[in-house]
Design an enzyme around this catalytic site. Structure first.
Site, PDB file in Angstrom:
ATOM      1  N   CYS A 109       0.836  -1.194   0.000  1.00 36.21           N
ATOM      2  CA  CYS A 109       0.000   0.000   0.000  1.00 36.21           C
ATOM      3  C   CYS A 109       0.878   1.254   0.000  1.00 36.21           C
ATOM      4  O   CYS A 109       1.492   1.568  -1.017  1.00 36.21           O
ATOM      5  CB  CYS A 109      -0.971  -0.028   1.184  1.00 36.21           C
ATOM      6  SG  CYS A 109      -2.352   1.131   1.001  1.00 36.21           S
ATOM      7  N   HIS A 208      -3.537  -5.302   0.427  1.00 41.63           N
ATOM      8  CA  HIS A 208      -3.057  -5.705   1.749  1.00 41.63           C
ATOM      9  C   HIS A 208      -3.006  -7.232   1.886  1.00 41.63           C
ATOM     10  O   HIS A 208      -3.883  -7.855   2.474  1.00 41.63           O
ATOM     11  CB  HIS A 208      -3.961  -5.109   2.834  1.00 41.63           C
ATOM     12  CG  HIS A 208      -3.713  -3.652   3.061  1.00 41.63           C
ATOM     13  ND1 HIS A 208      -2.748  -3.190   3.942  1.00 41.63           N
ATOM     14  CD2 HIS A 208      -4.260  -2.555   2.485  1.00 41.63           C
ATOM     15  CE1 HIS A 208      -2.732  -1.871   3.910  1.00 41.63           C
ATOM     16  NE2 HIS A 208      -3.635  -1.455   3.036  1.00 41.63           N
ATOM     17  N   GLU A 210      -1.127  -8.911   3.804  1.00 40.38           N
ATOM     18  CA  GLU A 210      -0.895  -9.343   5.192  1.00 40.38           C
ATOM     19  C   GLU A 210      -2.185  -9.725   5.903  1.00 40.38           C
ATOM     20  O   GLU A 210      -2.184 -10.548   6.831  1.00 40.38           O
ATOM     21  CB  GLU A 210      -0.158  -8.239   5.970  1.00 40.38           C
ATOM     22  CG  GLU A 210      -1.003  -7.092   6.469  1.00 40.38           C
ATOM     23  CD  GLU A 210      -1.385  -6.072   5.410  1.00 40.38           C
ATOM     24  OE1 GLU A 210      -2.098  -5.102   5.728  1.00 40.38           O
ATOM     25  OE2 GLU A 210      -0.965  -6.239   4.232  1.00 40.38           O
TER      26      GLU A 210
END
Length: 229
Positions: A109, A208, A210
């Site tokens: 990001c 994202h 993660e």
């Protein structure tokens, strides 16, 4: 020995237990968990001017967060731009030093945008003004979900395979990628992935990974970092 993966962090006022609005070095646990599950040892890096920490790192994750200061790419701040100048200054030095050392880097990001600016590129400051919609950040704390398309033969295409679904939360985006190569785009044409094919491992994604502990992306970073041990 597991490769040591640094993760950049925020400094924000935080509240927990008996403490209220305490300036705190933090990052969502998803980042550390994703690195651990991929086989790396996560180490959190507070924003500071010294880049000597790179001497003990095998890889680097540039985490998400606030907007980059537009002065970094030759623009004046727009009305929707919210910056953290000290973080910008520290991470700009860190990423340039990491690239000079050929440390494997995964930008997420804001981290993708930081890689872009370090490569001489620029950003759109507020995507709704450009695109006419807010699908990339539909509501506070709500990820936008959509498909991306990836350039055949690119690293990100190889890693993602047939899975095109991504989850994003951002109101800024890449305009000019500088010396990086755009290898992924959203359905509206916005860049979603950038790479530097001339380096061992430099990958930026606007979404994202993660959040879902994506072992493909974090595993690729750890694998590249393992080569350094």
């Amino acid at each position: 020995m597991r490769p040591i993966i640094g993760i950049t962090t925020y400094v924000e006022d935080a509240t927990w237990g008996v403490w209220r609005d305490l300036p705190t070095t933090l990052v969502p646990h998803d980042y550390a968990a994703a690195v651990s599950l991929a086989g790396g040892r996560p180490v959190l890096i507070p924003p500071e001017e010294d880049t000597d920490v790179l001497r003990v790192l095998d890889g680097l994750v540039l985490a998400g967060g606030s907007d980059l200061g537009p002065e970094m790419y030759g623009q004046e701040p727009g009305p929707h731009t919210v910056v953290r100048p000290e973080r910008d200054k520290a991470e700009s030095r860190l990423v340039r030093a990491a690239l000079d050392r050929d440390v494997p880097v995964l930008g997420i990001c804001r981290g993708m945008q930081l890689l872009t600016v370090a490569a001489g590129g620029s950003l759109h400051q507020h995507l709704p003004d450009l695109l006419g919609h807010e699908k990339h950040r539909p509501a506070p704390g709500v990820y936008g979900e959509h498909d991306a398309r990836f350039e055949p033969g690119s690293r990100i295409a190889e890693l993602m395979g047939d899975d095109l679904a991504i989850r994003c939360f951002h109101h800024q985006g890449v305009d000019d990628p500088g010396t990086l190569t755009v290898t992924g785009r959203a359905e509206d044409g916005l860049p979603e992935a950038v790479e530097d094919p001339g380096r061992r491992f430099v990958l930026g994604v606007q979404w994202h990974p993660e959040v879902v502990r994506d072992r493909r992306l974090f595993g690729a970073l750890v694998a590249a970092a393992t080569d350094e041990i």
